[in-house]
Design a protein around this motif. Structure first.
Motif, PDB file in Angstrom:
ATOM      1  N   GLY A  64       1.149  -1.035   0.407  1.00  0.00           N
ATOM      2  CA  GLY A  64      -0.253  -0.035  -0.150  1.00  0.00           C
ATOM      3  C   GLY A  64       0.732   1.434  -0.436  1.00  0.00           C
ATOM      4  N   LEU A  65       1.575   1.115   0.801  1.00  0.00           N
ATOM      5  CA  LEU A  65       2.861   2.138   0.735  1.00  0.00           C
ATOM      6  C   LEU A  65       3.551   2.564  -0.344  1.00  0.00           C
ATOM      7  N   LEU A  66       3.846   1.633  -1.124  1.00  0.00           N
ATOM      8  CA  LEU A  66       4.726   1.692  -2.526  1.00  0.00           C
ATOM      9  C   LEU A  66       3.600   2.278  -3.276  1.00  0.00           C
ATOM     10  N   HIS A  67       2.505   1.819  -3.363  1.00  0.00           N
ATOM     11  CA  HIS A  67       1.753   2.704  -4.479  1.00  0.00           C
ATOM     12  C   HIS A  67       1.302   4.034  -3.902  1.00  0.00           C
ATOM     13  N   ILE A  68       0.869   4.524  -2.921  1.00  0.00           N
ATOM     14  CA  ILE A  68       0.561   5.701  -2.793  1.00  0.00           C
ATOM     15  C   ILE A  68       1.958   5.879  -3.081  1.00  0.00           C
ATOM     16  N   LEU A  69       3.362   5.797  -2.836  1.00  0.00           N
ATOM     17  CA  LEU A  69       4.786   6.661  -3.593  1.00  0.00           C
ATOM     18  C   LEU A  69       4.175   7.101  -4.850  1.00  0.00           C
ATOM     19  N   ALA A  70       3.716   5.403  -5.453  1.00  0.00           N
ATOM     20  CA  ALA A  70       3.583   5.843  -6.842  1.00  0.00           C
ATOM     21  C   ALA A  70       3.184   7.003  -7.701  1.00  0.00           C
ATOM     22  N   ILE A 142       2.173  21.983  -2.224  1.00  0.00           N
ATOM     23  CA  ILE A 142       2.048  20.842  -0.840  1.00  0.00           C
ATOM     24  C   ILE A 142       2.241  19.613  -0.988  1.00  0.00           C
ATOM     25  N   SER A 143       1.766  19.162  -2.376  1.00  0.00           N
ATOM     26  CA  SER A 143       2.373  17.847  -2.932  1.00  0.00           C
ATOM     27  C   SER A 143       3.703  17.154  -2.892  1.00  0.00           C
ATOM     28  N   ALA A 144       4.395  18.291  -3.154  1.00  0.00           N
ATOM     29  CA  ALA A 144       5.715  18.227  -3.181  1.00  0.00           C
ATOM     30  C   ALA A 144       6.489  18.504  -2.133  1.00  0.00           C
ATOM     31  N   ALA A 145       5.479  19.035  -1.123  1.00  0.00           N
ATOM     32  CA  ALA A 145       6.509  18.714   0.401  1.00  0.00           C
ATOM     33  C   ALA A 145       6.323  18.143   0.640  1.00  0.00           C
ATOM     34  N   LEU A 146       5.152  16.918   0.868  1.00  0.00           N
ATOM     35  CA  LEU A 146       4.144  15.863   0.852  1.00  0.00           C
ATOM     36  C   LEU A 146       5.141  14.786   0.387  1.00  0.00           C
ATOM     37  N   VAL A 147       5.681  14.603  -0.477  1.00  0.00           N
ATOM     38  CA  VAL A 147       6.991  13.906  -1.175  1.00  0.00           C
ATOM     39  C   VAL A 147       7.631  13.310   0.118  1.00  0.00           C
ATOM     40  N   VAL A 148       8.344  14.762   0.100  1.00  0.00           N
ATOM     41  CA  VAL A 148      10.232  14.764   0.562  1.00  0.00           C
ATOM     42  C   VAL A 148       9.524  14.358   1.935  1.00  0.00           C
ATOM     43  N   GLY A 149       7.794  14.986   1.915  1.00  0.00           N
ATOM     44  CA  GLY A 149       8.154  14.232   4.106  1.00  0.00           C
ATOM     45  C   GLY A 149       7.864  12.633   4.131  1.00  0.00           C
ATOM     46  N   TYR A 152      11.154  10.726   3.937  1.00  0.00           N
ATOM     47  CA  TYR A 152      11.947  11.252   5.031  1.00  0.00           C
ATOM     48  C   TYR A 152      11.084   9.812   5.608  1.00  0.00           C
ATOM     49  N   VAL A 153      10.602   9.894   6.227  1.00  0.00           N
ATOM     50  CA  VAL A 153       9.275   9.354   6.724  1.00  0.00           C
ATOM     51  C   VAL A 153       9.204   7.413   6.316  1.00  0.00           C
ATOM     52  N   GLY A 154       9.230   7.266   5.095  1.00  0.00           N
ATOM     53  CA  GLY A 154       8.391   5.783   4.444  1.00  0.00           C
ATOM     54  C   GLY A 154       9.862   5.412   3.866  1.00  0.00           C
ATOM     55  N   GLY A 155      10.702   5.857   3.896  1.00  0.00           N
ATOM     56  CA  GLY A 155      12.033   5.361   3.734  1.00  0.00           C
ATOM     57  C   GLY A 155      12.160   4.327   4.340  1.00  0.00           C
ATOM     58  N   PRO A 156      12.814   4.718   5.698  1.00  0.00           N
ATOM     59  CA  PRO A 156      13.359   3.591   6.879  1.00  0.00           C
ATOM     60  C   PRO A 156      12.571   2.436   6.550  1.00  0.00           C
ATOM     61  N   MET A 157      10.880   2.570   6.659  1.00  0.00           N
ATOM     62  CA  MET A 157      10.032   1.529   6.992  1.00  0.00           C
ATOM     63  C   MET A 157      10.207   0.413   5.424  1.00  0.00           C
ATOM     64  N   LEU A 158      10.398   1.535   4.081  1.00  0.00           N
ATOM     65  CA  LEU A 158      10.736   0.204   2.949  1.00  0.00           C
ATOM     66  C   LEU A 158      11.768  -0.990   3.547  1.00  0.00           C
ATOM     67  N   ARG A 159      12.746  -0.111   4.721  1.00  0.00           N
ATOM     68  CA  ARG A 159      13.916  -1.014   4.177  1.00  0.00           C
ATOM     69  C   ARG A 159      13.338  -2.721   5.471  1.00  0.00           C
ATOM     70  N   SER A 160      12.787  -1.196   6.003  1.00  0.00           N
ATOM     71  CA  SER A 160      13.043  -2.340   7.815  1.00  0.00           C
ATOM     72  C   SER A 160      11.367  -2.245   8.747  1.00  0.00           C
ATOM     73  N   ALA A 161      10.593  -2.658   8.589  1.00  0.00           N
ATOM     74  CA  ALA A 161       9.001  -2.727   9.302  1.00  0.00           C
ATOM     75  C   ALA A 161       8.795  -3.348  10.069  1.00  0.00           C
ATOM     76  N   ASP A 162       9.022  -2.925  11.681  1.00  0.00           N
ATOM     77  CA  ASP A 162       9.140  -4.080  12.489  1.00  0.00           C
ATOM     78  C   ASP A 162      10.043  -4.852  12.516  1.00  0.00           C
TER      79      ASP A 162
END
Length: 387
Positions: A64-70, A142-149, A152-162
């Motif tokens: 789901g997160l990958l779909h949002i990022l796409a 606003i969309s550009a700022a949301l993407v940057v955020g 920053y937050v979702g990158g580590p989640m993709l590499r390791s989620a819990d």
């Protein structure tokens, strides 16, 4: 007659009995440890279903997160195109002003004052319309700022989620990382059985997992209470648990110093075996740099105090260096490698092997000490299987 005593004829019965007792005691302790590890494995198997369900949920969340990022990436592309065309419009606007001014200079002197003024006046009237038609709006920013955020937050989640990472996909679009360059093209596939924490037999072939290193067989590990435990045996059992009943597919990438095939191996569902071992705290990552995925998994396991990270531990390379220096102090001429003869076979043992303490060098039988493995091999000695 009763006082007669048969001579030993050079055979030391006391040394033989003492050595036999020590060997049997060590074997008994090893069997007890194996029984304990087997019991722990049975308990772990009960929880495998729950862990798989948790991993499936984490995988769905990542999808789901990958779909949002796409979707956000598509919005960024649209905003970039809008910015480009807006820039083109402003350039055209400036060029028209310059061109009108140049034409006014070339006109007769009589109209040289009026025409540029009229042209400039017309362009100034157009400015509100240009600003109104400019494609970059507030929602683009606003969309550009949301993407940057999210990056920053979702990158580590993709590499390791819990503590559960996404399957490692080896896709090269440019110059691949040196640690992932494939030099052997043939895949090895089939059932597997663990020999150590990082070595296994896959379809009869001896394979060592690339990017990781298991504790040495005699290397000590300590729990949080300071109690010593056999982390090497636990790593082997953990690898067995991962590959049991699975089809293992390995892509060779070279050979190690001992001639074993180095490979990246996957099990069903695309799970990377080395990643699973590092996540559980069974083994060490050989590359701990910031850009290494296994280095990131090791940091997560260390922070969670899993496996080898629950107490005091040193990396195998550092521990071997300590064992080497300690053996040099006790070895003749500072040469700690023992070259012995067993059943007419010449073999040598390194200071960190599990047979090193029991091996005795008897020079009358052609056995000797060596300062390096190259010296031992040059003299016709081969590595001990358990070294």
């Amino acid at each position: 007659m009763f006082g007669w005593r048969r001579r030993s004829e050079g055979f030391e019965w006391k040394d033989y009995v003492r050595t036999t007792v020590l060997v049997r005691r060590a074997d008994r302790q090893r069997r007890i440890e194996d029984v304990r590890v087997a019991a722990i494995e049975k308990v772990k198997n009960v929880a495998d279903a729950g862990v798989d369900a948790g991993r499936a949920g984490a995988s769905a969340a990542k999808t789901g997160l990958l779909h949002i990022l796409a979707l956000i990436g598509r919005a960024i592309a649209d905003a970039s195109i809008a910015i480009f065309w807006g820039f083109v419009r402003w350039v055209a606007f400036a060029w028209n002003i310059i061109k009108d001014g140049a034409e006014a200079v070339a006109a007769p002197l009589r109209s040289a004052i009026r025409v540029p003024a009229d042209a400039a006046r017309d362009k100034l009237k157009m400015m509100p319309d240009v600003a109104r038609k400019f494609p970059i709006k507030a929602h683009h920013l606003i969309s550009a700022a949301l993407v940057v955020g999210l990056i920053y937050v979702g990158g580590p989640m993709l590499r390791s989620a819990d503590g559960i990472s996404a399957p490692v996909l080896d896709i090269s679009t440019g110059a691949p990382d040196a640690s992932h360059q494939v030099t052997i093209s043939n895949e090895i596939s089939g059932s597997a059985a663990a020999l150590t924490g990082d070595t296994m037999r896959v379809d009869g072939a001896l394979v060592r997992l690339a990017g990781i290193e298991a504790p040495e067989s005699t290397q000590p590990c300590y729990r949080t209470n300071g109690r010593r435990w056999n982390c090497a045996s636990t790593a082997r059992s953990g690898l067995n648990t991962i590959v049991r009943g699975q089809k293992v597919t390995c892509t060779p990438s070279g050979q190690d110093d001992s001639g074993r095939t180095l490979a990246h191996c996957l099990i069903g569902g695309g799970k990377d075996i080395a990643t699973e071992l590092v996540q559980a705290g069974y083994v060490f990552a050989t590359d701990t740099s910031f850009f290494s995925s296994l280095g990131g998994e090791e940091s997560t396991a260390r922070d969670a105090k899993r496996g080898i990270w629950q107490g005091e531990v040193v990396r195998p390379q550092d521990w071997r260096a300590q064992a080497w220096e300690s053996a040099k102090r006790d070895a003749p001429d500072g040469c700690p490698i023992k070259g012995v003869v067993r059943s007419s076979a010449k073999i040598y043992a390194l200071p960190w092997s599990d047979v090193y303490a029991k091996a005795r060098v008897r020079q009358e039988r052609g056995e000797r000490w060596f300062c390096s493995e190259d010296d031992a091999k040059a003299a016709g000695f081969a590595p001990w299987d358990k070294s």
